[in-house]
Design a protein around this motif. Structure first.
Motif, mmCIF file in Angstrom:
data_model
loop_
_atom_site.group_PDB
_atom_site.id
_atom_site.type_symbol
_atom_site.label_atom_id
_atom_site.label_comp_id
_atom_site.label_asym_id
_atom_site.label_seq_id
_atom_site.Cartn_x
_atom_site.Cartn_y
_atom_site.Cartn_z
ATOM 1 N N GLY A 191 3.023 -7.979 1.590
ATOM 2 C CA GLY A 191 2.654 -8.582 0.318
ATOM 3 C C GLY A 191 1.152 -8.754 0.225
ATOM 4 O O GLY A 191 0.463 -8.908 1.226
ATOM 5 N N ASN A 192 0.624 -8.743 -0.993
ATOM 6 C CA ASN A 192 -0.812 -8.877 -1.187
ATOM 7 C C ASN A 192 -1.252 -10.322 -1.004
ATOM 8 O O ASN A 192 -0.469 -11.253 -1.155
ATOM 9 N N GLY A 193 -2.534 -10.473 -0.671
ATOM 10 C CA GLY A 193 -3.071 -11.804 -0.450
ATOM 11 C C GLY A 193 -3.346 -12.043 1.011
ATOM 12 O O GLY A 193 -2.797 -11.392 1.890
ATOM 13 N N SER A 223 -6.435 -1.420 3.079
ATOM 14 C CA SER A 223 -6.590 -2.828 2.734
ATOM 15 C C SER A 223 -5.478 -3.156 1.741
ATOM 16 O O SER A 223 -4.639 -2.292 1.429
ATOM 17 N N ASN A 224 -5.457 -4.391 1.269
ATOM 18 C CA ASN A 224 -4.315 -4.743 0.414
ATOM 19 C C ASN A 224 -4.455 -4.182 -0.997
ATOM 20 O O ASN A 224 -5.522 -3.756 -1.417
ATOM 21 N N ASN A 225 -3.329 -4.171 -1.662
ATOM 22 C CA ASN A 225 -3.245 -3.716 -3.062
ATOM 23 C C ASN A 225 -3.761 -2.298 -3.245
ATOM 24 O O ASN A 225 -4.536 -2.007 -4.151
ATOM 25 N N HIS A 226 -3.306 -1.395 -2.363
ATOM 26 C CA HIS A 226 -3.596 0.039 -2.476
ATOM 27 C C HIS A 226 -5.094 0.342 -2.422
ATOM 28 O O HIS A 226 -5.578 1.249 -3.109
ATOM 29 N N THR A 227 -5.841 -0.383 -1.584
ATOM 30 C CA THR A 227 -7.263 -0.108 -1.438
ATOM 31 C C THR A 227 -7.559 0.230 0.023
ATOM 32 O O THR A 227 -6.675 0.197 0.873
ATOM 33 N N HIS A 243 0.851 -1.199 0.000
ATOM 34 C CA HIS A 243 0.000 0.000 0.000
ATOM 35 C C HIS A 243 0.881 1.241 0.000
ATOM 36 O O HIS A 243 1.858 1.328 0.736
ATOM 37 N N VAL A 244 0.488 2.206 -0.808
ATOM 38 C CA VAL A 244 1.252 3.436 -0.929
ATOM 39 C C VAL A 244 1.316 4.190 0.397
ATOM 40 O O VAL A 244 2.246 4.960 0.644
#
Length: 909
Positions: free
Chosen positions: A269-271, A433-437, A257-258
């Motif tokens: 890491g994502n997931g 949340s993951n992946n920049h959300t 995440h940024v």
């Protein structure tokens, strides 16, 4: 309650020793030598005059000596405690009253023990090494494996763990899990061998293995006052946790995440799950993507590990033992009101041996469960054994207005101690949340990282005031509790603990040095004199100590008992708050009164409208069996009845959005009028009139554009207003990437009415940073290698004449790759007609327009970090740029003529 007394015991080599007991009608109040252990009262025999070591049974023999319980006529003085230690007479754990678990060498003189005040010596029957659940057959399904059960065994330090494992193997007992640097071992045992296991001499304690881990989930910065100590105002407080490391112990990897750019370590890491993501964003998110979703300690380093219930996992131990991490957060439950377990002992031990450490936990979302305290399903349901620790923080959960959530677990702790310790906003937060959300996140899972993040801010405040020295985690906890806003009943209670966290007042207490530390020994009193200034409307004096870990199963769990008495200038004495711990709903909800506290390792005296003068703070070692005991005294002086806390600094609001106005109110009796101004106070409009007990109100921001916004609150003769003006403005819409070339990118956006210029942002090493300012609605800026790096960008409008600036847009993201637009004819003409020489250059460089039809141009020089070095205007066809103070490196020179721009690279040597 069961009552037992030891009978005369005999030596027996051939069978395990069983101490005979008989029902005893003598109550604890009648017999000061009765000890309380779990659900049993035990009368210790006065046998020292006839005692001989050969009376001890075989299962008390260990390491060329004996283990058992020793009771003194009175708590031994520090001199006796030190004398025992110097002769290897180990007083291992304390059991109220005047009793210890001991190890004495076999050659210990009984006469010496008599002369030292020993009253009684008995072996420890196996039943007293078993937790109450094990004794009563309360084995959770998670601990049952066929005809075997899973238990945690704690062995004495006097034997090696490998010896214990090898010996257990000969008894067909297998190891389920072994913990590094710990005497705790998880075992799989036949369900009919508990008695035999408990009689082994090296066994100190056995309990049911910890219950499965369950996450405690279901607008925090302003209600926590975190915004007041991390401001954007020049000269304002800037405590964002820089130099401090926080730990998220949760459900595995935290997604990329940024908002954690350049500051996240460990499991990244994502997931997987998103629980740890939500925790991390509240604790340490930077708001790089959405500026309104900034966490508490946006400058802290974030270390991510798995949640392991034992707190003995290598990932955690490596980071806390090396002081790499100072503040941990665990938003998980394991059971409910579990008592003082081996895990509670572990976390208390860690905080006494690692002084810079602070463990922060969620209190749980189990209100509505009856967890055995005896007052029904609305009390005594704080979850997890680790939260029962004396030295840690357990956090209650409120909504954004400070209203306690119905699900938030309530105290007391199993032995009547104050839990939770403090409250924070958790419900309905928007976090990472993951992946920049982002996600909606809540529960005490979200409240605890609010406390952890504010704690990191306070660590930085202390370091700034003390030459970089790290504070004690115990001091930070004490200051948090003593400066909290009083919510719920007056004084501490079993819902909010000591109140709602107030980061601003806590930071001011640190800045003003309103704290001291000392130590105390058995029976002694220390007096500290503190001057209360004139005009103080409320004074708070608190003594807090990181208490020695209790023996597992102890109730009460308090070991060292200090007493606080405050004497005012008129010789009046004042006692601390105490709560009624009777297991009855009415008693538990009764407001605190004043008295003597022998349960908690924190005591506070609060005085309203105190007279100015010198106050004596007496701290007495009422019962210090494991001394000397370090303690902290912290004090708080409130001199204003009404203090606006949000908005007070430079803020940026958007027309028609809802903002929550916050304030502190002390000893207020009149209703509070809340008003706003958009013309720097020339005129005022009413937002609301609220009750004197209310501390916030929602406001729908007026649809205007101004840099002269103010909020004012008034109650009778008391009034306060914003320290700085805030802005109201729409932010730019339509932000797009026009082109991405190897060394630069071009962006554009829609104009904002009234804007004079626009600040343009690009993500730097950790944060969104201004890399350019333009009067146009398009900009070209240098960028790092776009073939391997994403570009995060944003823009804000400003009008310096009117003094307003808009909120930065939510960040856009260009994923790695080129999208380079070929220059149009006019741009190509301009580029071919600009000469930059000499290049490379050292002192001066010239910009020349070859075609005389081009003239009167603007020059902007930007370095490789995107920082504007200088701008200048040229009349005619040529201009000189002084670069004598530039460092060696690559620069970008942008020339703008008649709305056309071109950029040249400049090498400074």
């Amino acid at each position: 309650m069961k009552n037992f007394t030891f009978s005369t015991f005999l030596k027996c080599k051939s069978v395990s020793f069983l101490a005979m007991v008989l029902i005893c009608s003598i109550s604890f109040a009648q017999n000061p030598y009765t000890i309380q252990f779990q659900d049993e009262s035990i009368d210790m025999p006065e046998n020292i005059d006839t005692f001989q070591w050969d009376q001890m049974p075989e299962n008390s023999e260990l390491a060329n000596g004996y283990v058992g319980w020793v009771q003194f006529y009175q708590t031994p003085t520090q001199d006796i405690q030190d004398l025992f230690a110097s002769n290897n007479l180990q007083l291992l754990d304390y059991i109220p009253h005047q009793t210890y678990l001991f190890y004495f060498p076999a050659n210990t003189s009984v006469q010496f023990l008599r002369q030292s005040g020993v009253r009684s010596i008995v072996p420890v029957e196996g039943r007293f090494k078993l937790s109450q659940d094990l004794k009563n057959g309360n084995i959770g399904e998670w601990a049952a494996v066929g005809n075997h059960i899973l238990v945690t065994l704690q062995h004495h330090d006097l034997v090696d763990t490998q010896f214990v494992i090898d010996d257990l193997a000969t008894k067909q007992i297998s190891v389920h899990e072994q913990y590094r640097d710990s005497n705790n071992i998880d075992l799989l045992i036949p369900n009919n061998c508990l008695d035999a296991l408990s009689e082994l001499p090296y066994v100190k304690w056995v309990e049911v293995i910890v219950a499965p881990s369950v996450p405690d989930d279901t607008r925090g910065r302003s209600i926590h006052r975190a915004n007041n100590i991390d401001t954007e105002t020049t000269g304002g407080r800037k405590y964002d946790g820089t130099g401090v490391a926080v730990m998220c112990r949760d459900d595995g990897a935290v997604g990329i995440h940024v908002d954690f750019e350049g500051r996240a370590y460990g499991l990244v890491g994502n997931g997987g799950g998103t629980h740890g993501d939500g925790v991390s964003g509240i604790m340490a998110g930077a708001g790089n993507f959405y500026p309104t979703r900034k966490g508490m300690a946006s400058g802290s380093d974030l270390h991510i590990v798995n949640y392991v219930a034992s707190f003995l996992d290598s990932a955690t131990l490596n980071l806390i033992n090396a002081n790499t991490v100072q503040v941990t957060n665990s938003s998980y439950s394991n059971g409910c009101n579990a008592g003082y377990t081996t895990i509670a002992r572990t976390v208390d031990t860690q905080m006494t041996t690692l002084p810079n450490l602070l463990h922060v936990f969620s209190a749980g979302n189990s209100n509505g469960l009856n967890c055995g305290y005896g007052a029904g399903n609305q009390w005594g349901n704080v979850t997890g054994g680790h939260k029962q620790g004396k030295n840690v923080i357990a956090t209650a959960n409120t909504n954004y207005l400070g209203v306690l959530e119905g699900s938030s677990s309530r105290g007391p702790a199993h032995d009547g101690r104050i839990k939770p310790d403090i409250a924070a906003h958790g419900q309905g937060q928007l976090s990472t949340s993951n992946n920049h959300t982002y996600q909606t996140f809540g529960g005490t899972s979200a409240a605890a990282p609010g406390i952890a993040g504010v704690s990191a801010q306070l660590y930085q405040a202390y370091m700034d005031e003390n030459g970089g020295t790290m504070p004690s985690g115990s001091l930070i906890k004490a200051i948090l509790m003593n400066t909290a806003n009083d919510y719920g009943n007056v004084g501490p209670d079993f819902k909010f603990g000591w109140g709602m966290v107030n980061g601003l007042r806590a930071a001011m207490a640190i800045e003003d040095g309103r704290h001291l530390t000392d130590d105390i020994t058995q029976g002694n009193t220390n007096t500290h004199s503190i001057s209360v200034p004139a005009g103080t409307i409320q004074a708070r004096f608190m003594v807090y100590w990181a208490d020695a870990p209790a023996t597992a199963g102890a109730s009460p769990a308090l070991v060292n008992d200090l007493d606080l008495v405050v004497t005012d200038p008129g010789a009046g004495t004042h006692l601390p708050w105490v709560l009624d711990t009777t297991p009855n709903p009415a008693n538990l909800d009764t407001p605190a009164t004043n008295g003597v506290d022998h349960l908690n390792n924190v005591e506070q005296v609060l005085l309203n409208n105190p007279a100015a003068g010198t106050y004596d703070i007496d701290v007495t070692g009422f019962n210090v069996p494991m001394g000397p005991q370090e303690y902290f005294v912290v004090w708080e002086f409130i001199t204003e009845n009404l203090v606006l806390t949000y908005p007070t600094e430079v803020e940026t609001f958007i027309p028609n959005e809802t903002q929550t106005i916050h304030w502190d109110a002390t000893n207020i009796v009149s209703n509070i009028l809340v008003e706003y101004s958009t013309d720097n106070g020339a005129s005022w409009s009413t937002i609301a009139t609220v009750a004197p007990t209310q501390k916030n109100v929602n406001w729908s921001v007026e649809d205007v554009q101004t840099g002269e916004g103010l909020i004012r609150i008034t109650s009778g003769a008391f009034q306060d207003q914003s320290n700085e003006n805030f802005s109201i403005s729409r932010f730019p819409a339509g932000l797009t990437v026009d082109s991405v070339c190897p060394t630069e990118a071009t962006f554009s956006w829609n104009a904002v009415a009234g804007a004079e210029t626009y600040d343009f942002y690009i993500l730097g090493a950790e944060y969104m940073e201004i890399v350019g300012n333009t009067a146009n609605t398009t900009i070209t800026v240098p960028i790092p290698d776009p073939t391997t790096n994403d570009i995060w960008y944003g823009v804000a409008a400003r009008n310096d004449t009117e003094g307003w600036v808009s909120r930065r847009t939510n960040s856009g993201r260009h994923t790695s790759g080129l999208d380079c637009v070929v220059l149009g004819v006019e741009d190509s003409v301009l580029a071919s007609n600009v000469s930059l020489y000499p290049n490379p250059a050292a002192d001066q460089v010239f910009v020349s327009l070859i075609d005389s039809s081009f003239n009167n141009f603007e020059i902007t020089v930007i370095n490789s970090l995107g920082q504007t070095m200088q701008t200048l205007s040229a009349n005619g066809n040529e201009a000189a740029i002084n670069i004598s103070n530039y460092t060696t490196g690559l620069y970008f020179v942008t020339i703008e003529v008649d709305g056309q721009t071109t950029t040249k690279k400049l090498v400074v040597k």
